[in-house]
Write an enzyme that holds these catalytic residues in place. Structure first.
Site, short mmCIF file in Angstrom:
data_model
loop_
_atom_site.label_atom_id
_atom_site.label_comp_id
_atom_site.label_asym_id
_atom_site.label_seq_id
_atom_site.Cartn_x
_atom_site.Cartn_y
_atom_site.Cartn_z
N GLN A 66 -18.42 31.15 19.81
CA GLN A 66 -18.40 32.30 18.98
C GLN A 66 -19.26 33.35 19.25
O GLN A 66 -19.24 34.52 19.18
CB GLN A 66 -18.24 31.86 17.40
CG GLN A 66 -17.96 33.23 16.36
CD GLN A 66 -16.70 33.64 16.65
OE1 GLN A 66 -15.63 33.08 17.07
NE2 GLN A 66 -16.54 34.94 16.65
N HIS A 101 0.96 5.38 1.46
CA HIS A 101 0.45 6.49 2.12
C HIS A 101 1.15 7.59 1.57
O HIS A 101 2.04 7.92 1.12
CB HIS A 101 0.91 6.34 3.75
CG HIS A 101 0.20 5.50 4.54
ND1 HIS A 101 -0.91 5.68 5.23
CD2 HIS A 101 0.68 4.21 4.92
CE1 HIS A 101 -1.20 4.59 5.60
NE2 HIS A 101 -0.38 3.44 5.54
N HIS A 108 0.82 -1.30 0.08
CA HIS A 108 0.01 -0.05 0.15
C HIS A 108 0.83 1.22 -0.14
O HIS A 108 1.99 1.09 0.20
CB HIS A 108 -1.10 0.08 1.28
CG HIS A 108 -0.26 0.18 2.60
ND1 HIS A 108 0.23 -0.80 3.04
CD2 HIS A 108 0.00 1.18 3.30
CE1 HIS A 108 0.81 -0.50 4.44
NE2 HIS A 108 0.43 0.72 4.41
N TYR A 112 -14.43 26.57 19.08
CA TYR A 112 -14.76 28.00 18.18
C TYR A 112 -16.02 28.22 17.95
O TYR A 112 -16.98 29.33 18.18
CB TYR A 112 -14.05 28.19 17.14
CG TYR A 112 -13.94 29.31 16.28
CD1 TYR A 112 -13.56 30.62 16.44
CD2 TYR A 112 -14.93 29.13 15.06
CE1 TYR A 112 -13.64 31.71 15.82
CE2 TYR A 112 -15.06 30.25 14.43
CZ TYR A 112 -14.54 31.64 14.77
OH TYR A 112 -14.47 32.72 13.83
#
Length: 148
Positions: free
Chosen positions: A130, A63, A61, A126
């Site tokens: 917010q 990556h 494989h 956040y």
């Protein structure tokens, strides 16, 4: 990978972790085949204005950590990589077309992709807080209005 990139009308940071495998996960990505795959992935990504951050070719494989501009879709890049690499591998190593291998299909049908970005927990905090921050700014007079 932490820096933003800029084009004429967009500031962006689109980083992805991609994993792709040869069909049946045959362990053929070694030696000269591995070298060819590494070189061509870098070349094809550069051709599409993508930046390879990390690349690891394992025997069964690959990556790939890559920064892809917004104008290029993941499926477009993967189609290009898998298609061009398979054609070149079969031309360079015709024995790969013979049994017990694949015929004309080198890569497995799908691939894995995951976005790499800001910390998910940080984004959640956040978004959740917010509104509170906006209210604080309003009470402190740090907001802009049309009519003062």
């Amino acid at each position: 990978m932490g820096t933003y990139k800029q084009q004429s009308h967009v500031v962006w940071q689109c980083n992805y972790h991609i994993v792709l495998c040869p069909k049946y996960r045959f362990r053929v990505l070694t030696g000269l085949v591995k070298d060819l795959v590494e070189h061509d992935i870098k070349m094809l990504c550069q051709w599409k204005d993508c930046e390879v951050e990390e690349l690891s070719v394992q025997p069964d494989h690959i990556h790939l950590l890559v920064s892809i501009p917004p104008k290029v879709s993941i499926s477009e890049l993967m189609g290009l990589l898998k298609g061009k690499l398979a054609i070149k591998l079969f031309k360079s190593y015709p024995q790969l077309k013979q049994k017990p291998y694949w015929g004309n299909h080198f890569w497995s049908r799908g691939y894995f992709v995951n976005t790499i970005g800001l910390n998910e927990d940080m984004i959640r905090r956040y978004v959740l807080h917010q509104e509170e921050e906006d209210k604080k700014e309003e009470t402190n007079g740090k907001h802009f209005t049309l009519f003062d």
